[in-house]
Design a protein around this motif. Structure first.
Motif, PDB file in Angstrom:
ATOM      1  N   UNK A  61       0.833  -1.211   0.000  1.00 62.12           N
ATOM      2  CA  UNK A  61       0.000   0.000   0.000  1.00 62.12           C
ATOM      3  C   UNK A  61       0.863   1.254   0.000  1.00 62.12           C
ATOM      4  N   UNK A  62       1.955   1.247   0.704  1.00 58.85           N
ATOM      5  CA  UNK A  62       2.872   2.401   0.703  1.00 58.85           C
ATOM      6  C   UNK A  62       3.458   2.616  -0.682  1.00 58.85           C
ATOM      7  N   UNK A  63       3.788   1.543  -1.346  1.00 61.90           N
ATOM      8  CA  UNK A  63       4.320   1.668  -2.717  1.00 61.90           C
ATOM      9  C   UNK A  63       3.288   2.260  -3.667  1.00 61.90           C
ATOM     10  N   UNK A  64       2.036   1.874  -3.482  1.00 61.08           N
ATOM     11  CA  UNK A  64       0.961   2.380  -4.342  1.00 61.08           C
ATOM     12  C   UNK A  64       0.788   3.885  -4.144  1.00 61.08           C
ATOM     13  N   UNK A  65       0.957   4.290  -2.884  1.00 61.42           N
ATOM     14  CA  UNK A  65       0.845   5.726  -2.614  1.00 61.42           C
ATOM     15  C   UNK A  65       1.947   6.472  -3.350  1.00 61.42           C
ATOM     16  N   UNK A  66       3.139   5.917  -3.334  1.00 57.97           N
ATOM     17  CA  UNK A  66       4.274   6.565  -3.987  1.00 57.97           C
ATOM     18  C   UNK A  66       4.182   6.452  -5.497  1.00 57.97           C
ATOM     19  N   UNK A  67       3.698   5.349  -5.971  1.00 57.21           N
ATOM     20  CA  UNK A  67       3.656   5.139  -7.418  1.00 57.21           C
ATOM     21  C   UNK A  67       2.240   4.743  -7.801  1.00 57.21           C
ATOM     22  N   UNK A  68       1.335   5.716  -7.895  1.00 53.65           N
ATOM     23  CA  UNK A  68      -0.072   5.434  -8.199  1.00 53.65           C
ATOM     24  C   UNK A  68      -0.281   4.729  -9.527  1.00 53.65           C
ATOM     25  N   UNK A  69       0.688   4.888 -10.454  1.00 51.30           N
ATOM     26  CA  UNK A  69       0.500   4.285 -11.769  1.00 51.30           C
ATOM     27  C   UNK A  69       0.751   2.777 -11.736  1.00 51.30           C
TER      28      UNK A  69
END
Length: 737
Positions: free
Chosen positions: A346-354
């Motif tokens: 989830x933290x990665x998704x926040x950083x890289x929404x694409x």
């Protein structure tokens, strides 16, 4: 009849006392003066006296019989007080009446004997029943109590003793209608109810994780969040996959026109507009959704883990926990690993929404955890219900346990009850037969008493006593009916004066014994003439002249014959004496028979003022040897005439009967002189059991000339039979040719 007796803690008998068992019809107890004989006779006379509270009498078939006791107390009770109570006998009965009385008495005795046998059978059956009860008691104690006591001890309280446990098991067999649980279930319930007194348990906080699952399943995590495609810079950003890089760089744009990446003044107002157009409102909403979902997921899962870890810690310390703590801990560890991974995604998704991401689903793991908690809470609720109804639950469990024990032992119990019922049926039948025999006995007994009541008199006893007194040389006094009192005697001299106060010690003793013998044959009242009785006699010749010793022994031998043949109502004799010669005379059977199955012997001794007794069974410990008889003849000057006559008689019996050459008549007929024939007849008349009564056949004279005549006749028997050599050898005289 007495089978056994014990004397303890009275007179010279200590706490161990004496135990005399195996009494027969005829019993001889020899004991020196002061050895404790009189104490024994006093006990037989009044066993209910408190001084004999430690003593015991055992009767054949448990039926007591009247005991007539002759001792010093008997003399004191009956003589020295004036008139003497009369003795009733069948004096006025006709021959037919006597025969009828004898027949009914015989029938009564047969009923009594049958009753004894039935009682013996009843005792045997009762013993077998008791044996069956004891075997069953031991069996269930070992096979059931010992086996299940460690687990179900609480259910056995109040019955932790063999007999009580056995009876409880049988009672439960008849009444217990509880259900049937397995041993495992019972043990589980027992662990709860029978352990430490149960207390209420707190419900475990359950978990809710629907929102966590919703967040994990939201499409935003798989959606590639990028800018607006119709902006001219979109192709370049997307071609170079710079969407997340550019979006993150937007935050670094300043008011100036300097580019935060190349530091050149390339940022124009138009470029800013294009960026804003590319990262439009939709993009911004998606970005915001990703951030909020990530934060919420982190918060929810952190709270969830915190709750679960608190539950884990608390239940590990709870000794009564219902939670499967091992599985619970394993689930938490797995869940923690999954959540760590998911938080990273989830933290990665926040950083890289694409980027498109996919969570590890925690739904199943949380579901497993929730099921564990629910199961534990279900058990807790059951436990708390038990606590709330502890008394009822405990009672129900105890019933279930006994039901289980019954089912485990059903065949054993059924087999026991079947055999017990058989024994009880037999006991009931025997008891009824015994009751009927008792009724028949009482009926016959009353008939005998009614027949004897009108056929009795004290006169025959008077006549018999006076005949014996006269026959044995007591001719200066006699027994007469009392003139002033009915059914009583007086001792009177020839001139009509009362003689009781002037009689010698020996005369009083002899007449007392004659009176006792009449009492033994008759009764002190009209009703008890036919009653069975036993005779207990203590030294009847203590104060008598030695001439009377053989008279008394002869009288007793007639009684002994009747007892052995089961004739009359005297069933047993117990004779105690300190006189060795009287003991030998009274116990002598004949020259051929040394032992009798109906006779038993004891010696009573006193050492250090404590009495003890030794049994000799059928063997007479005081034996008359053939040599002793001849020795008495050789010392004839020291013996009375009566002693000499009896000694000669027994030598004749021993010697000639053993040889088997001569019968009684053969010996008597060797003499031609009538007086010599009578003397010879007198000496051998006691040999045959079928002879007449002793007083009729006994030839007694006390003159010294008669003694010499006895010796002369005795020697001639050996002369006439050609056995003078034997006579001379035994008398120590030289051979006579």
């Amino acid at each position: 009849m007495i089978e056994h007796f014990s004397i303890k803690e009275v007179a010279t008998y200590d706490e161990s006392g004496i135990q005399v068992a195996g009494l027969k019809k005829i019993n001889f107890i020899y004991g020196a003066n002061g050895s404790g004989k009189t104490t024994v006779t006093k006990y037989f006379y009044n066993p209910e006296d408190t001084v004999f509270h430690k003593c015991n009498l055992g009767w054949l078939g448990g039926t007591p019989v009247k005991a007539l006791v002759y001792n010093k107390d008997f003399r004191n009770r009956n003589f020295g007080k004036g008139n003497i109570d009369g003795v009733f006998t069948l004096g006025q009965a006709t021959k037919e009446q006597i025969e009828e009385i004898e027949q009914k008495t015989k029938n009564r005795e047969e009923i009594k004997e049958k009753g004894r046998k039935e009682k013996k059978s009843l005792e045997t059956l009762n013993f077998k029943l008791q044996e069956l009860e004891n075997d069953f008691k031991e069996e269930v104690w070992v096979e059931i109590y010992k086996k299940y006591e460690p687990e179900f001890k609480e259910a056995f309280k109040g019955f932790m003793q063999k007999e009580l446990f056995k009876q409880k098991l049988l009672d439960e067999y008849e009444t217990n209608i509880s259900g049937h649980l397995t041993h495992e279930k019972l043990k589980e319930k027992a662990d709860t109810i029978f352990g430490k007194a149960p207390t209420l348990l707190s419900i475990i906080q359950n978990i809710s994780f629907e929102r966590v699952v919703e967040i994990e399943e939201d499409n935003i995590w798989k959606k590639k969040v990028v800018g607006k495609a119709d902006v001219d810079i979109a192709n370049l950003i997307q071609k170079l996959n710079l969407n997340d890089w550019v979006n993150e760089g937007r935050g670094y744009l300043q008011e100036e026109e300097t580019c935060p990446f190349c530091q050149e003044k390339t940022i124009t107002v138009e470029f800013k507009k294009k960026l804003e157009s590319y990262f439009d409102e939709t993009f911004l909403k998606d970005i915001e959704l990703i951030k909020s979902c990530s934060e919420e997921y982190s918060l929810l899962t952190a709270n969830l883990l915190n709750i679960l870890q608190q539950i884990e810690s608390a239940e590990k310390l709870n000794e009564n926990t219902k939670l499967n703590i091992e599985t619970f801990t394993a689930y938490i560890k797995t869940l923690l690993s999954q959540l760590v991974t998911n938080k990273g995604l989830s933290h990665n998704k926040v950083k890289e929404p694409s980027r498109s991401i996919e969570f590890i689903p925690v739904k199943e793991q949380l579901g497993n955890i929730k099921e564990l908690i629910s199961a534990a809470n279900s058990d807790i609720e059951k436990h708390n219900t038990i606590v709330a109804n502890y008394t009822t639950e405990k009672s129900d469990l105890i019933k279930l346990i006994w039901k289980y024990l019954i089912e485990e032992s059903r065949l054993r119990i059924q087999n026991f009850l079947k055999h017990k019922a058989g024994h009880l049926k037999g006991i009931d039948a025997l008891t009824k037969r015994i009751d009927n025999l008792r009724i028949d006995y009482k009926k016959l007994d009353q008939e005998v008493k009614n027949l004897t009541k009108n056929s009795t008199s004290i006169q025959p006893s008077i006549d018999e006593i006076n005949r014996s007194l006269s026959f044995y040389g007591f001719q200066n006094f006699s027994i007469v009916p009392c003139k002033t009192e009915k059914n009583q005697y007086q001792i009177q001299r020839g001139d009509g004066t009362l003689a009781e106060s002037t009689l010698s010690e020996g005369e009083v003793t002899f007449i007392t014994f004659l009176y006792f013998l009449q009492l033994a044959k008759g009764g002190s009242t009209e009703d008890d003439i036919s009653d069975e009785r036993i005779l207990v006699i203590d030294d009847p010749i203590s104060s008598l002249d030695s001439n009377i010793l053989f008279v008394v022994s002869a009288l007793l031998k007639e009684i002994i014959k009747g007892i052995k043949k089961s004739e009359g109502n005297i069933k047993q004799l117990i004779l105690l004496t300190h006189n060795v010669y009287f003991h030998k005379e009274a116990s002598f059977i004949d020259g051929r028979t040394k032992e009798c199955s109906e006779t038993a012997f004891w010696i009573l001794r006193k050492n250090y003022n404590v009495s003890s007794i030794e049994s000799y069974g059928m063997k007479n410990p005081i034996q008359n040897s053939y040599e002793l008889l001849w020795m008495e003849l050789r010392n004839k000057d020291e013996n009375s005439g009566l002693t000499i006559q009896n000694t000669m008689r027994r030598i004749i019996e021993n010697y000639f009967k053993i040889l088997g050459k001569y019968g009684d008549d053969d010996l008597i007929q060797k003499f031609t002189d009538y007086q010599e024939q009578e003397i010879c007849r007198s000496m051998i008349s006691w040999i045959n059991d079928g002879s007449h009564s002793i007083p009729d056949d006994l030839f007694i004279e006390r003159q010294s000339t008669t003694i010499d005549k006895y010796f002369d006749v005795f020697k001639k028997i050996f002369v006439h039979t050609n056995h003078l050599e034997h006579y001379s050898m035994m008398m120590g005289a030289p051979s006579l040719n």
